[in-house]
Every structure is written in structure tokens, then in C-alpha cells.
Write a protein that holds these residues in place. Sequence first.
Motif, mmCIF file in Angstrom:
data_model
loop_
_atom_site.group_PDB
_atom_site.id
_atom_site.type_symbol
_atom_site.label_atom_id
_atom_site.label_comp_id
_atom_site.label_asym_id
_atom_site.label_seq_id
_atom_site.Cartn_x
_atom_site.Cartn_y
_atom_site.Cartn_z
ATOM 1 N N THR A 104 0.812 -1.226 0.000
ATOM 2 C CA THR A 104 0.000 0.000 0.000
ATOM 3 C C THR A 104 0.840 1.269 0.000
ATOM 4 O O THR A 104 0.286 2.364 0.148
ATOM 5 C CB THR A 104 -0.912 0.004 1.239
ATOM 6 N N SER A 105 2.152 1.157 -0.171
ATOM 7 C CA SER A 105 3.010 2.339 -0.122
ATOM 8 C C SER A 105 2.912 3.194 -1.369
ATOM 9 O O SER A 105 3.252 4.380 -1.337
ATOM 10 C CB SER A 105 4.468 1.922 0.096
ATOM 11 N N SER A 106 2.458 2.638 -2.471
ATOM 12 C CA SER A 106 2.367 3.414 -3.711
ATOM 13 C C SER A 106 1.184 2.927 -4.530
ATOM 14 O O SER A 106 0.739 1.781 -4.400
ATOM 15 C CB SER A 106 3.660 3.289 -4.531
ATOM 16 N N THR A 107 0.694 3.804 -5.402
ATOM 17 C CA THR A 107 -0.417 3.450 -6.279
ATOM 18 C C THR A 107 -0.012 2.379 -7.279
ATOM 19 O O THR A 107 -0.813 1.516 -7.644
ATOM 20 C CB THR A 107 -0.912 4.697 -7.024
ATOM 21 N N PHE A 108 1.254 2.450 -7.699
ATOM 22 C CA PHE A 108 1.739 1.453 -8.661
ATOM 23 C C PHE A 108 1.665 0.046 -8.080
ATOM 24 O O PHE A 108 1.235 -0.897 -8.759
ATOM 25 C CB PHE A 108 3.174 1.778 -9.072
ATOM 26 N N ASN A 109 2.088 -0.125 -6.829
ATOM 27 C CA ASN A 109 2.044 -1.452 -6.209
ATOM 28 C C ASN A 109 0.616 -1.967 -6.084
ATOM 29 O O ASN A 109 0.346 -3.150 -6.297
ATOM 30 C CB ASN A 109 2.712 -1.402 -4.838
ATOM 31 N N ILE A 110 -0.304 -1.070 -5.722
ATOM 32 C CA ILE A 110 -1.705 -1.483 -5.594
ATOM 33 C C ILE A 110 -2.268 -1.921 -6.945
ATOM 34 O O ILE A 110 -2.902 -2.975 -7.061
ATOM 35 C CB ILE A 110 -2.542 -0.336 -4.993
ATOM 36 N N CYS A 111 -2.032 -1.107 -7.979
ATOM 37 C CA CYS A 111 -2.516 -1.452 -9.323
ATOM 38 C C CYS A 111 -1.857 -2.729 -9.830
ATOM 39 O O CYS A 111 -2.496 -3.560 -10.493
ATOM 40 C CB CYS A 111 -2.248 -0.304 -10.288
ATOM 41 N N TYR A 112 -0.586 -2.897 -9.494
ATOM 42 C CA TYR A 112 0.134 -4.101 -9.926
ATOM 43 C C TYR A 112 -0.460 -5.346 -9.289
ATOM 44 O O TYR A 112 -0.659 -6.365 -9.973
ATOM 45 C CB TYR A 112 1.616 -3.973 -9.576
#
Length: 221
Positions: A104-112
Motif C-alpha cells: 500500500t506504499s504506492s499506487t503502482f504497487n496497488i494497481c500491480y
Amino acid sequence: NDPLDASTNITTNDESGLSDNYTGTNTNSANYNRLIGDVLIIGQCIMSIIQDMAEEIFMQESDFPPTLLLGMEGCFGLLFGLPFYFTFASHFGESPQETWVQITSSTFNICYMISLTCLFTITGIFNIAATNVTSSMTRNVWKNFRTVLVWGLGLIIYYVTGNVELGEEWRIPNSFFVLFGFLVMLCGAYLYYRNDDDLPDWFVKVKGYFGCGRIRGYFIS
């Protein structure tokens, strides 16, 4: 002799001995990890075979809907996997809290992670649909050919970009062994699915003995 030189020699010998011990420890640890990895891969293969055969029996012999079976497998994996993960993750050096913070530290990780979940869902649908219309034998035979694509893509990445982490160079003679193994697997699939009228009688008998229908008959009876 100079006492300083003698002291230096003793220190050098001690450091060399410590370095040798450290290297030996790393080698033993690497061999142990490799052995554990091989055992886990073999166990995964056995469990995957049992799962595929069970799916084929449910769908083709009981007219069980493929998507319903996939959903039930997903629910079981979620209900069984979450307690297992939170119970044993810390024993393998992973903290569930830190993992959640990292995701949850970045939007990219969540979308990934969302995209990866969707990809696994689509792949599962394709896999179970292939078992429904053909057989678990066909699914697993052709599933092995994805390693050819991965290997070929690795060669392309290495010689186009020079990336040694993602790509793989052509090694002599190791790469020839890999290529020979792929050719044997391809020839085996071709002979297995070829018309029986065009095959020798002894091969037809062997093929019938190890056929998926014979194996499935043991479970049904």
C-alpha cells in the motif's frame, strides 16, 4: 625475523582461514537451499497432477460447471491460505505487517497487485476450460511448452538489451541440452496426438496403456 612480519603473517593466515570457513558455509547453505527448492518443486508437481485429475473427473464425469469449480477452489485457497500465511510467515523471515505496508506504499504497487490477481483469474479460467474440453493430460502436455517461450524470450532480452538479470545467454553445451529436451518433448506430444492409424502397433499399445482414459477409469470405477 621481524616480529611485525611474523604478526602480519599470522593475521593473514587467520583471515584466510576465516574466509575459507565463510565460503564453505555459504556453499553448504546454497546447496541446502537448492535441495529444498527441488523438493518443493517436486511436491508442487505431484499436487498439481492430483488437482488436475480431480478437476477432470468432476467436470467430465459429473458435468460440474468449470467456473463454479474454479470459484470453489479460489474460496478454499483463500480460507486455507490466509490463516496459514499469518501463522507461518514470520517463521520464514517475512512480516505480514511489513508486506502490507509495502503493497500500500504506492499506487503502482496497488494497481500491480490488482492486475496480477486479474491475470491469475483469467489464466485459471483458461486452464480449467482447457481441461473441460480436452483432458488434464492435454492441458499439462501443452502447458510445458510455455517454458520454451520463457527461454526464447530470455535469449532475446539478453542479446538485444544485454541485461544479464532478465536475459540468458547461449551457453555451450548447456543450451544445446535444453534445446534437445524441448525437441524431445515436442516429438512426444506430436506422437501422442497423432492418428493411431499412422503409428506402429507397439506404440499404439503403449499409448493406450498410459492413456488418460485408462487412468481416469480407475478412479471412476
